[in-house]
Design a protein around this motif. Sequence first.
Motif, PDB file in Angstrom:
ATOM      1  N   GLY A 248      -8.655  19.786 -16.285  1.00 40.66           N
ATOM      2  CA  GLY A 248      -8.088  18.493 -15.949  1.00 40.66           C
ATOM      3  C   GLY A 248      -6.634  18.324 -16.341  1.00 40.66           C
ATOM      4  O   GLY A 248      -5.986  17.360 -15.959  1.00 40.66           O
ATOM      5  N   TYR A 249      -6.095  19.257 -17.109  1.00 44.75           N
ATOM      6  CA  TYR A 249      -4.690  19.136 -17.501  1.00 44.75           C
ATOM      7  C   TYR A 249      -3.793  19.552 -16.355  1.00 44.75           C
ATOM      8  O   TYR A 249      -2.892  18.837 -15.977  1.00 44.75           O
ATOM      9  N   SER A 250      -4.039  20.705 -15.820  1.00 45.77           N
ATOM     10  CA  SER A 250      -3.283  21.208 -14.680  1.00 45.77           C
ATOM     11  C   SER A 250      -4.217  22.063 -13.846  1.00 45.77           C
ATOM     12  O   SER A 250      -4.790  23.032 -14.342  1.00 45.77           O
ATOM     13  N   GLU A 251      -4.356  21.701 -12.611  1.00 46.45           N
ATOM     14  CA  GLU A 251      -5.251  22.461 -11.722  1.00 46.45           C
ATOM     15  C   GLU A 251      -4.790  23.907 -11.581  1.00 46.45           C
ATOM     16  O   GLU A 251      -5.600  24.814 -11.474  1.00 46.45           O
ATOM     17  N   GLU A 252      -3.476  24.135 -11.563  1.00 46.82           N
ATOM     18  CA  GLU A 252      -2.945  25.477 -11.341  1.00 46.82           C
ATOM     19  C   GLU A 252      -3.005  26.355 -12.580  1.00 46.82           C
ATOM     20  O   GLU A 252      -3.421  27.497 -12.527  1.00 46.82           O
ATOM     21  N   THR A 253      -2.559  25.813 -13.719  1.00 44.44           N
ATOM     22  CA  THR A 253      -2.440  26.660 -14.901  1.00 44.44           C
ATOM     23  C   THR A 253      -3.458  26.359 -15.984  1.00 44.44           C
ATOM     24  O   THR A 253      -3.728  27.207 -16.823  1.00 44.44           O
ATOM     25  N   GLY A 254      -3.995  25.144 -15.999  1.00 44.89           N
ATOM     26  CA  GLY A 254      -4.898  24.774 -17.083  1.00 44.89           C
ATOM     27  C   GLY A 254      -4.140  24.790 -18.398  1.00 44.89           C
ATOM     28  O   GLY A 254      -2.929  24.892 -18.439  1.00 44.89           O
ATOM     29  N   THR A 255      -4.849  24.716 -19.464  1.00 49.43           N
ATOM     30  CA  THR A 255      -4.236  24.830 -20.780  1.00 49.43           C
ATOM     31  C   THR A 255      -5.332  25.118 -21.792  1.00 49.43           C
ATOM     32  O   THR A 255      -6.506  25.167 -21.439  1.00 49.43           O
ATOM     33  N   ASN A 256      -4.944  25.339 -23.026  1.00 49.92           N
ATOM     34  CA  ASN A 256      -5.916  25.526 -24.094  1.00 49.92           C
ATOM     35  C   ASN A 256      -5.370  24.894 -25.367  1.00 49.92           C
ATOM     36  O   ASN A 256      -4.220  24.449 -25.417  1.00 49.92           O
ATOM     37  N   LEU A 257      -6.194  24.837 -26.395  1.00 52.62           N
ATOM     38  CA  LEU A 257      -5.813  24.190 -27.643  1.00 52.62           C
ATOM     39  C   LEU A 257      -4.630  24.901 -28.294  1.00 52.62           C
ATOM     40  O   LEU A 257      -3.765  24.248 -28.891  1.00 52.62           O
ATOM     41  N   ALA A 258      -4.559  26.210 -28.185  1.00 53.57           N
ATOM     42  CA  ALA A 258      -3.433  26.945 -28.769  1.00 53.57           C
ATOM     43  C   ALA A 258      -2.120  26.449 -28.169  1.00 53.57           C
ATOM     44  O   ALA A 258      -1.135  26.241 -28.885  1.00 53.57           O
ATOM     45  N   TRP A 259      -2.075  26.246 -26.863  1.00 51.65           N
ATOM     46  CA  TRP A 259      -0.870  25.758 -26.183  1.00 51.65           C
ATOM     47  C   TRP A 259      -0.541  24.341 -26.660  1.00 51.65           C
ATOM     48  O   TRP A 259       0.616  24.028 -26.951  1.00 51.65           O
ATOM     49  N   VAL A 260      -1.560  23.499 -26.754  1.00 51.24           N
ATOM     50  CA  VAL A 260      -1.360  22.112 -27.195  1.00 51.24           C
ATOM     51  C   VAL A 260      -0.808  22.088 -28.622  1.00 51.24           C
ATOM     52  O   VAL A 260       0.158  21.373 -28.912  1.00 51.24           O
ATOM     53  N   LEU A 261      -1.403  22.875 -29.518  1.00 52.47           N
ATOM     54  CA  LEU A 261      -0.956  22.890 -30.905  1.00 52.47           C
ATOM     55  C   LEU A 261       0.460  23.428 -31.038  1.00 52.47           C
ATOM     56  O   LEU A 261       1.237  22.954 -31.876  1.00 52.47           O
ATOM     57  N   TYR A 262       0.810  24.403 -30.232  1.00 47.98           N
ATOM     58  CA  TYR A 262       2.188  24.907 -30.234  1.00 47.98           C
ATOM     59  C   TYR A 262       3.157  23.760 -29.960  1.00 47.98           C
ATOM     60  O   TYR A 262       4.166  23.592 -30.649  1.00 47.98           O
ATOM     61  N   HIS A 263       2.837  22.938 -28.976  1.00 43.41           N
ATOM     62  CA  HIS A 263       3.724  21.840 -28.616  1.00 43.41           C
ATOM     63  C   HIS A 263       3.682  20.694 -29.635  1.00 43.41           C
ATOM     64  O   HIS A 263       4.678  19.986 -29.810  1.00 43.41           O
ATOM     65  N   VAL A 264       2.574  20.525 -30.324  1.00 44.92           N
ATOM     66  CA  VAL A 264       2.509  19.540 -31.411  1.00 44.92           C
ATOM     67  C   VAL A 264       3.479  19.950 -32.525  1.00 44.92           C
ATOM     68  O   VAL A 264       4.248  19.133 -33.038  1.00 44.92           O
ATOM     69  N   VAL A 265       3.446  21.222 -32.887  1.00 46.78           N
ATOM     70  CA  VAL A 265       4.347  21.730 -33.922  1.00 46.78           C
ATOM     71  C   VAL A 265       5.796  21.594 -33.467  1.00 46.78           C
ATOM     72  O   VAL A 265       6.666  21.158 -34.231  1.00 46.78           O
ATOM     73  N   GLU A 266       6.061  21.946 -32.223  1.00 43.49           N
ATOM     74  CA  GLU A 266       7.415  21.828 -31.673  1.00 43.49           C
ATOM     75  C   GLU A 266       7.896  20.376 -31.753  1.00 43.49           C
ATOM     76  O   GLU A 266       9.040  20.099 -32.129  1.00 43.49           O
ATOM     77  N   ASP A 267       7.027  19.442 -31.440  1.00 35.55           N
ATOM     78  CA  ASP A 267       7.369  18.026 -31.486  1.00 35.55           C
ATOM     79  C   ASP A 267       7.633  17.574 -32.927  1.00 35.55           C
ATOM     80  O   ASP A 267       8.574  16.827 -33.193  1.00 35.55           O
ATOM     81  N   GLU A 268       6.811  18.042 -33.863  1.00 40.93           N
ATOM     82  CA  GLU A 268       7.023  17.677 -35.274  1.00 40.93           C
ATOM     83  C   GLU A 268       8.378  18.171 -35.750  1.00 40.93           C
ATOM     84  O   GLU A 268       9.114  17.450 -36.433  1.00 40.93           O
TER      85      GLU A 268
END
Length: 91
Positions: A52-72
């Motif tokens: 549901g995140y992206s029909e083409e690429t999807g995502t996973n928790l590792a990707w999400v956490l990477y961006h959380v750290v980047e945002d912090e």
Amino acid sequence: KPGKEMGKYIPELRAKNKGLDYYIAELAVSRKQMNEAISKLTKEEFFERIEGYSEETGTNLAWVLYHVVEDEVHHRGQISMIRKLFKARNN
């Protein structure tokens, strides 16, 4: 652009009557909660596809956490800049 406009939000933060130590403590609590939650995950859960995140690429928790750290890191940089500007303004 929002990072450059932080100055206009400083009076709003001051109006809450909470010092810098309050916000630093909040960051520490948040980080502790995140670390505790991550420590309970399995390796498989990190790489499980999140639909549901992206029909083409999807995502996973590792990707999400990477961006959380980047945002912090980004926001900690903003905090550092605000502290320096505040200190320079009040000296």
